[in-house]
Design a protein around this motif. Structure first.
Motif, PDB file in Angstrom:
ATOM      1  N   ARG A  94      -4.076   3.128   9.377  1.00 36.80           N
ATOM      2  CA  ARG A  94      -4.160   2.407   8.113  1.00 36.80           C
ATOM      3  C   ARG A  94      -3.362   1.108   8.199  1.00 36.80           C
ATOM      4  O   ARG A  94      -3.821   0.038   7.812  1.00 36.80           O
ATOM      5  CB  ARG A  94      -3.604   3.315   7.038  1.00 36.80           C
ATOM      6  CG  ARG A  94      -3.508   2.737   5.682  1.00 36.80           C
ATOM      7  CD  ARG A  94      -4.880   2.683   5.036  1.00 36.80           C
ATOM      8  NE  ARG A  94      -4.706   2.438   3.616  1.00 36.80           N
ATOM      9  CZ  ARG A  94      -4.621   3.415   2.726  1.00 36.80           C
ATOM     10  NH1 ARG A  94      -4.731   4.656   3.100  1.00 36.80           N
ATOM     11  NH2 ARG A  94      -4.444   3.134   1.460  1.00 36.80           N
ATOM     12  N   ARG A  95      -2.146   1.241   8.750  1.00 33.21           N
ATOM     13  CA  ARG A  95      -1.287   0.070   8.910  1.00 33.21           C
ATOM     14  C   ARG A  95      -1.948  -0.965   9.828  1.00 33.21           C
ATOM     15  O   ARG A  95      -1.898  -2.156   9.582  1.00 33.21           O
ATOM     16  CB  ARG A  95       0.048   0.523   9.493  1.00 33.21           C
ATOM     17  CG  ARG A  95       0.882  -0.545  10.080  1.00 33.21           C
ATOM     18  CD  ARG A  95       2.231  -0.633   9.432  1.00 33.21           C
ATOM     19  NE  ARG A  95       2.141  -0.803   7.992  1.00 33.21           N
ATOM     20  CZ  ARG A  95       3.051  -0.395   7.131  1.00 33.21           C
ATOM     21  NH1 ARG A  95       4.105   0.226   7.551  1.00 33.21           N
ATOM     22  NH2 ARG A  95       2.901  -0.623   5.846  1.00 33.21           N
ATOM     23  N   TRP A 120      -5.005   8.291   7.654  1.00 31.30           N
ATOM     24  CA  TRP A 120      -3.750   7.863   7.068  1.00 31.30           C
ATOM     25  C   TRP A 120      -2.747   7.425   8.143  1.00 31.30           C
ATOM     26  O   TRP A 120      -2.867   7.790   9.291  1.00 31.30           O
ATOM     27  CB  TRP A 120      -3.169   9.010   6.244  1.00 31.30           C
ATOM     28  CG  TRP A 120      -2.018   8.548   5.455  1.00 31.30           C
ATOM     29  CD1 TRP A 120      -0.727   8.743   5.750  1.00 31.30           C
ATOM     30  CD2 TRP A 120      -2.054   7.761   4.282  1.00 31.30           C
ATOM     31  NE1 TRP A 120       0.048   8.140   4.829  1.00 31.30           N
ATOM     32  CE2 TRP A 120      -0.717   7.523   3.913  1.00 31.30           C
ATOM     33  CE3 TRP A 120      -3.077   7.209   3.493  1.00 31.30           C
ATOM     34  CZ2 TRP A 120      -0.383   6.769   2.785  1.00 31.30           C
ATOM     35  CZ3 TRP A 120      -2.740   6.478   2.384  1.00 31.30           C
ATOM     36  CH2 TRP A 120      -1.420   6.268   2.029  1.00 31.30           C
ATOM     37  N   GLY A 121      -1.771   6.659   7.735  1.00 31.82           N
ATOM     38  CA  GLY A 121      -0.638   6.366   8.617  1.00 31.82           C
ATOM     39  C   GLY A 121      -0.847   5.127   9.462  1.00 31.82           C
ATOM     40  O   GLY A 121      -1.174   4.066   8.950  1.00 31.82           O
ATOM     41  N   GLU A 169      -8.399   3.922  -2.524  1.00 30.15           N
ATOM     42  CA  GLU A 169      -7.936   3.635  -1.168  1.00 30.15           C
ATOM     43  C   GLU A 169      -7.140   4.810  -0.601  1.00 30.15           C
ATOM     44  O   GLU A 169      -7.046   4.996   0.598  1.00 30.15           O
ATOM     45  CB  GLU A 169      -7.086   2.359  -1.186  1.00 30.15           C
ATOM     46  CG  GLU A 169      -6.899   1.737   0.180  1.00 30.15           C
ATOM     47  CD  GLU A 169      -6.235   0.376   0.105  1.00 30.15           C
ATOM     48  OE1 GLU A 169      -6.496  -0.362  -0.863  1.00 30.15           O
ATOM     49  OE2 GLU A 169      -5.453   0.073   1.000  1.00 30.15           O
ATOM     50  N   GLY A 170      -6.555   5.626  -1.510  1.00 32.97           N
ATOM     51  CA  GLY A 170      -5.722   6.749  -1.054  1.00 32.97           C
ATOM     52  C   GLY A 170      -4.280   6.300  -0.952  1.00 32.97           C
ATOM     53  O   GLY A 170      -3.861   5.791   0.074  1.00 32.97           O
ATOM     54  N   ASP A 171      -3.554   6.462  -2.044  1.00 32.04           N
ATOM     55  CA  ASP A 171      -2.188   5.945  -2.120  1.00 32.04           C
ATOM     56  C   ASP A 171      -1.241   7.130  -2.307  1.00 32.04           C
ATOM     57  O   ASP A 171      -1.203   7.755  -3.370  1.00 32.04           O
ATOM     58  CB  ASP A 171      -2.111   4.979  -3.312  1.00 32.04           C
ATOM     59  CG  ASP A 171      -0.777   4.274  -3.417  1.00 32.04           C
ATOM     60  OD1 ASP A 171      -0.787   3.042  -3.394  1.00 32.04           O
ATOM     61  OD2 ASP A 171       0.262   4.953  -3.529  1.00 32.04           O
ATOM     62  N   LYS A 172      -0.492   7.452  -1.246  1.00 31.19           N
ATOM     63  CA  LYS A 172       0.340   8.668  -1.262  1.00 31.19           C
ATOM     64  C   LYS A 172       1.358   8.668  -2.403  1.00 31.19           C
ATOM     65  O   LYS A 172       1.628   9.699  -3.006  1.00 31.19           O
ATOM     66  CB  LYS A 172       1.072   8.806   0.070  1.00 31.19           C
ATOM     67  CG  LYS A 172       0.169   9.193   1.221  1.00 31.19           C
ATOM     68  CD  LYS A 172      -0.034  10.709   1.304  1.00 31.19           C
ATOM     69  CE  LYS A 172      -0.783  11.117   2.560  1.00 31.19           C
ATOM     70  NZ  LYS A 172      -2.208  11.378   2.333  1.00 31.19           N
ATOM     71  N   GLU A 219      -4.332  -2.833   7.922  1.00 36.08           N
ATOM     72  CA  GLU A 219      -3.708  -3.774   6.996  1.00 36.08           C
ATOM     73  C   GLU A 219      -3.164  -4.998   7.717  1.00 36.08           C
ATOM     74  O   GLU A 219      -2.873  -6.005   7.097  1.00 36.08           O
ATOM     75  CB  GLU A 219      -2.603  -3.077   6.201  1.00 36.08           C
ATOM     76  CG  GLU A 219      -3.193  -2.026   5.281  1.00 36.08           C
ATOM     77  CD  GLU A 219      -2.270  -1.626   4.158  1.00 36.08           C
ATOM     78  OE1 GLU A 219      -2.760  -1.577   3.017  1.00 36.08           O
ATOM     79  OE2 GLU A 219      -1.079  -1.383   4.409  1.00 36.08           O
ATOM     80  N   GLY A 258       0.775  -1.238   0.000  1.00 39.70           N
ATOM     81  CA  GLY A 258       0.000   0.000   0.000  1.00 39.70           C
ATOM     82  C   GLY A 258       0.799   1.277   0.000  1.00 39.70           C
ATOM     83  O   GLY A 258       0.246   2.330   0.200  1.00 39.70           O
ATOM     84  N   ALA A 259       2.119   1.200  -0.197  1.00 36.28           N
ATOM     85  CA  ALA A 259       2.959   2.401  -0.284  1.00 36.28           C
ATOM     86  C   ALA A 259       2.966   3.221   0.988  1.00 36.28           C
ATOM     87  O   ALA A 259       3.098   4.424   0.961  1.00 36.28           O
ATOM     88  CB  ALA A 259       2.545   3.277  -1.472  1.00 36.28           C
ATOM     89  N   LEU A 260       2.786   2.552   2.146  1.00 26.98           N
ATOM     90  CA  LEU A 260       2.892   3.289   3.402  1.00 26.98           C
ATOM     91  C   LEU A 260       4.343   3.511   3.780  1.00 26.98           C
ATOM     92  O   LEU A 260       4.670   4.321   4.613  1.00 26.98           O
ATOM     93  CB  LEU A 260       2.176   2.534   4.520  1.00 26.98           C
ATOM     94  CG  LEU A 260       0.660   2.644   4.520  1.00 26.98           C
ATOM     95  CD1 LEU A 260       0.039   1.663   5.476  1.00 26.98           C
ATOM     96  CD2 LEU A 260       0.242   4.057   4.871  1.00 26.98           C
ATOM     97  N   SER A 261       5.232   2.735   3.184  1.00 28.83           N
ATOM     98  CA  SER A 261       6.646   2.896   3.493  1.00 28.83           C
ATOM     99  C   SER A 261       7.449   2.744   2.204  1.00 28.83           C
ATOM    100  O   SER A 261       6.949   2.251   1.198  1.00 28.83           O
ATOM    101  CB  SER A 261       7.088   1.831   4.489  1.00 28.83           C
ATOM    102  OG  SER A 261       6.948   0.549   3.911  1.00 28.83           O
ATOM    103  N   ARG A 281      -6.199   1.487  -5.991  1.00 32.34           N
ATOM    104  CA  ARG A 281      -5.215   2.171  -5.138  1.00 32.34           C
ATOM    105  C   ARG A 281      -5.596   3.636  -4.917  1.00 32.34           C
ATOM    106  O   ARG A 281      -5.420   4.176  -3.841  1.00 32.34           O
ATOM    107  CB  ARG A 281      -3.812   2.121  -5.744  1.00 32.34           C
ATOM    108  CG  ARG A 281      -3.166   0.762  -5.904  1.00 32.34           C
ATOM    109  CD  ARG A 281      -2.924   0.013  -4.635  1.00 32.34           C
ATOM    110  NE  ARG A 281      -2.615   0.865  -3.497  1.00 32.34           N
ATOM    111  CZ  ARG A 281      -2.888   0.533  -2.257  1.00 32.34           C
ATOM    112  NH1 ARG A 281      -3.500  -0.603  -1.983  1.00 32.34           N
ATOM    113  NH2 ARG A 281      -2.565   1.330  -1.283  1.00 32.34           N
ATOM    114  N   GLU A 305       7.539  -0.736   0.801  1.00 33.57           N
ATOM    115  CA  GLU A 305       6.383  -1.182   0.030  1.00 33.57           C
ATOM    116  C   GLU A 305       6.430  -0.653  -1.402  1.00 33.57           C
ATOM    117  O   GLU A 305       6.051  -1.355  -2.338  1.00 33.57           O
ATOM    118  CB  GLU A 305       5.091  -0.741   0.730  1.00 33.57           C
ATOM    119  CG  GLU A 305       4.906  -1.471   2.051  1.00 33.57           C
ATOM    120  CD  GLU A 305       3.651  -1.064   2.811  1.00 33.57           C
ATOM    121  OE1 GLU A 305       3.445  -1.592   3.893  1.00 33.57           O
ATOM    122  OE2 GLU A 305       2.890  -0.217   2.309  1.00 33.57           O
TER     123      GLU A 305
END
Lengths: 713, 81
Positions: free
Chosen positions: B34-35, B30-31, A227-230, B38, A81-84, A224, A87
């Motif tokens: 969200r994690r 967000w953040g 879902e909101g993908d930064k 997941e 999900g591109a949170l980091s 994506r 990813e």
């Protein structure tokens, strides 16, 4: 292993060309991905970095049935999900480099959570093989999995394996090659998002009509974006068309919120878990075992806000004690000496790794000098022997230290203990602006700051990582401990006073940790608050020695490769300053550039109460490595004993304390500075560390001197 | 989550150790939240609170043990079963 190429980036293309099949390895943390990578590729591995990132990239080769297979180990992530950064790396590799097959590892002990990544990979590509790892451990824990049923519900082949015991690998390779060569057909898995489908369709159309990100499947991009993908959003922001599309997507997101009464990301993630639930329902049989209750009790103790950190402290110090006793003999030699076993202590000193390596390098230096003295000018011989060979020895003597610390680190990580330490430390470290995960690296700093800085990689997010790296050098390392112990022994008459002074210095260092963190967060990392802890506590288990030693070996090699040359270069420059003057090479350090510089700095020294320029010379020499402060005092006073040397430079009890204080706080040693750079790739971080430590050392020294003089000490 | 407020709905951070609770909603977007989702903490899931004292909580969800910061846990609304 030693014939592994050191210039990885140059070689990569040739590995690529040789490979018949490229396979990517994906999986969540703790699923045993490193173990599988290691058993698959054995010793034919290369470590590098992902382009422009500080995250390690592991590649390895294997031959199976006449085929060259290149295995790329993707970073361990729970999602795509591109949170980091990890990813983004994982999904960009799958999309852009198009591996012939992706093996996704699922943990048989925790199939529900680790299937989430598998599902996301299946949404992105159809060249997938799903491996259920740890089947033996699952059986032992009373978890039985009906793989045939799962296989009937998923389009991709399912292979049960145990990477640790090399079970099922042949079948895994067969299926993987089958998928890669197109013999095993895998249909694209379409997750049906129910009520969201019509919104996905309209965003999908929007994307196709505007030709947005054609390299990705449009349905995937649509999902994506909803879902909101930064990561994708920031890419859209770069073009006018993209910004327009993003505006429309945002209004569709609002519409979903109004129509369905829930945030779109919650709906999408919930739906994926619903599907995983459907896939796994009736496929798992679980018995609850006693072992479980025990581990809960253990967790209670290990993660306790008071006993937990204490437990971490004891484990780390025991580890450091063993590591340093092997490496330098200290502190075991001191303990043995005080117990009256002088001979045994001597053995540990003389046969420690550092001593043995120093012996080897001295021997090389003598040989070089002996065989070249008639052919080369004297200064060149000295440059070779003292500058380069001894410098090389100093760099290489870091290897066992780093290797052993990494061994300890990966043992604790693999055993599941590290995660618990993070929980225990969270309560305290939050006050320093760090999350609990920084506890272990910080504790390692008491041994040596270099592994502490390298260990900060477990921190998530660039800002927390930078903060951890920049703070680590305040922890007084073992080299500094040796120097302050020697000064305390030399100057203070009573043992009680000696202990008191050293303890005071450590307490001061802890206080500084808090102050500096506060200042950094005010002026450097503004508006930074430590990320909320969210960490999986994997089941306790006995680590595989093979995997942890491989990991430690690769990491230490990587450190030497990245930092070794720079450390060597800088130590040669330092050698030059200490051994040259404007009229050429000198025989006594008193005539060197460094001495001239130290004498010029005398007025600054007297602000701190240092009347002898040799103290400043010692501090300058200590930039290479802190323990050299003592060596420089010995050399410049012409004595043979460090305690005598310390007594010869005119220190009072007050100025001795100031010298100890300055030694603890002032500039990190060269290897530490180089590590800060190699880990953050930021000159700014290096400069900030350098400046705050120098300024603090000077200010504190000055303050203590003035107060001391005022009090008549 | 429209309708009358349910008195049994509390933040996860206020759930007693040993309790089994059902996730009702996650506030904040967000953040970290969200994690958390997941990792399987989504509305409807049953969560067992293993330990809850000062500092992070330890919870268990479908066989996976997780430790989550107190601030994060206060964003997860749960219903005591």
């Amino acid at each position: 292993m030693s014939n592994l190429s050191l210039t990885f980036s140059k070689d990569r293309s040739s590995h690529r060309q040789r490979a018949d099949i490229i396979v990517a390895l994906a999986g969540s943390p703790n699923v045993g991905k490193s173990t599988l990578f290691n058993v698959l590729t054995g010793e034919r591995q290369h470590v590098g970095n992902w382009p422009g990132k500080t995250i390690d990239r592991y590649e390895g080769e294997l031959r199976y049935k006449g085929k060259n297979i290149l295995v790329v180990d993707l970073p361990g992530t729970y999602s795509l999900g591109a949170l980091s950064e990890e990813e983004v790396i994982a999904r960009d590799f799958i999309v852009k480099e198009r591996p012939d097959a992706v093996i996704v590892l699922v943990d048989s002990l925790e199939p529900y959570h680790t299937m989430y990544l598998a599902l996301q990979v299946l949404e992105l590509t159809n060249r997938v093989v799903i491996a259920f790892n740890k089947i033996d451990a699952a059986e032992r824990r009373g978890i039985h999995i009906f793989f045939e049923r799962i296989a009937n519900r998923l389009p991709a082949p399912i292979v049960p394996i145990s990477a640790l015991h090399s079970h099922g690998l042949r079948q895994l390779l067969e299926k993987t090659i089958g998928v890669a060569e197109g013999r095993v057909k895998v249909k694209r898995f379409k997750v049906s998002y129910g009520a969201l489908e019509k919104y996905i369709a309209s965003v999908g159309k929007l994307i196709e009509n505007n030709g947005i990100m054609p390299e990705y499947p449009s349905r995937w991009v649509a999902i994506r974006l909803i879902e909101g993908d930064k990561d994708l959003e920031s890419r859209l922001m770069k073009t006018v068309k993209g910004r327009k599309v993003l505006e429309e997507v945002k209004s569709i997101r609002d519409k979903i919120r109004r129509d369905l009464g829930e945030d779109p990301d919650i709906l999408l993630i919930s739906r994926r878990y619903e599907i995983i639930n459907n896939i796994l329902s009736g496929c798992l049989h679980r018995e609850r075992l006693l072992e479980y209750e025990f581990s809960e009790k253990l967790d209670k103790l290990v993660t306790h806000p008071v006993f937990g950190p204490l437990f971490s402290l004891i484990i780390t110090f025991l580890g450091l004690f063993v590591i340093f006793s092997i490496n330098t003999g200290f502190p075991l030699n001191v303990i043995l000496n005080s117990l009256g076993f002088e001979e045994v202590a001597g053995v540990f000193e003389n046969y420690s790794l550092a001593e043995l390596m120093a012996g080897v390098f001295d021997q090389i230096a003598v040989t070089v000098e002996g065989s070249l003295r008639y052919y080369l000018p004297r200064w060149l011989i000295r440059l070779l022997t003292e500058g380069i060979i001894r410098g090389l020895g100093a760099v290489l003597s870091f290897f066992p230290l780093i290797f052993l610390t990494y061994l300890l680190f990966s043992f604790l990580e693999d055993a599941g203990i590290m995660a618990r330490m993070g929980v225990a430390g969270d309560f305290i470290l939050r006050r320093l602006g760090l999350s609990g995960k920084a506890l272990m690296p910080l504790l390692l700093g008491f041994g040596c700051n270099v592994p502490a800085i390298l260990g900060m990689r477990i921190l998530e997010g660039e800002r927390e990582h930078t903060l951890g790296v920049v703070l680590a050098p305040i922890i007084p390392c073992q080299a500094r401990l040796i120097v302050i112990l020697a000064i305390a022994l030399a100057i203070y008459p009573s043992p009680i006073l000696q202990v008191l002074v050293v303890t005071l210095l450590y307490l001061l260092a802890f206080a500084l940790l808090g102050v500096v963190s506060l200042i950094l967060r005010l002026f450097y990392l503004r508006d930074f608050s430590p990320p909320e802890l969210l960490i999986e506590l994997p089941p306790y288990h006995r680590p595989s020695l093979r995997v942890i030693s491989w990991y430690a070996w690769e990491k230490s090699k990587d450190f030497l490769r990245k930092a070794g040359t720079v450390i060597l270069l800088l130590s040669v420059i330092l050698w030059f300053l200490l051994n040259w003057s404007s009229s050429g090479i000198v025989t006594s350090v008193e005539e060197s550039f460094a001495a001239t510089f130290a004498k010029a700095l005398s007025p600054v020294g007297s602000l701190l109460g240092f009347e002898d320029w040799r103290i400043i010379l010692a501090l300058i020499s200590g930039i290479g490595a802190k323990e050299v402060v003592l060596e420089a005092l010995i050399l410049s006073t012409g004595t043979s004993n460090p305690l005598k040397a310390i007594r010869l430079v005119g220190l009072t009890q007050l100025t001795a304390f100031i010298l100890m204080l300055v030694t603890v706080v002032y500039t990190p040693c060269l290897p530490t500075l180089v590590s800060i750079y190699s880990e953050t790739r930021s000159t700014k971080a290096v400069l900030i560390t350098l400046i705050y430590e120098l300024v603090l050392a000077f200010m504190l020294g000055f303050l203590v001197y003035k107060i001391g003089v005022f009090l008549g000490l | 989550m429209a309708g009358t407020p349910d008195l049994r709905v509390i933040p996860l951070s206020a759930s007693p150790p040993g309790a089994i609770v059902r996730v009702v909603n996650i506030v904040g977007g967000w953040g970290a939240t969200r994690r958390l989702m997941e990792m399987g903490v989504v509305p409807g899931t049953l969560v067992r609170v293993v330990h809850n004292r000062v500092g992070p909580l330890i919870i268990e969800i479908r066989g996976m043990r997780l430790s989550i910061g107190r601030g994060l846990a206060s964003k997860v609304l749960v219903e005591v079963q």
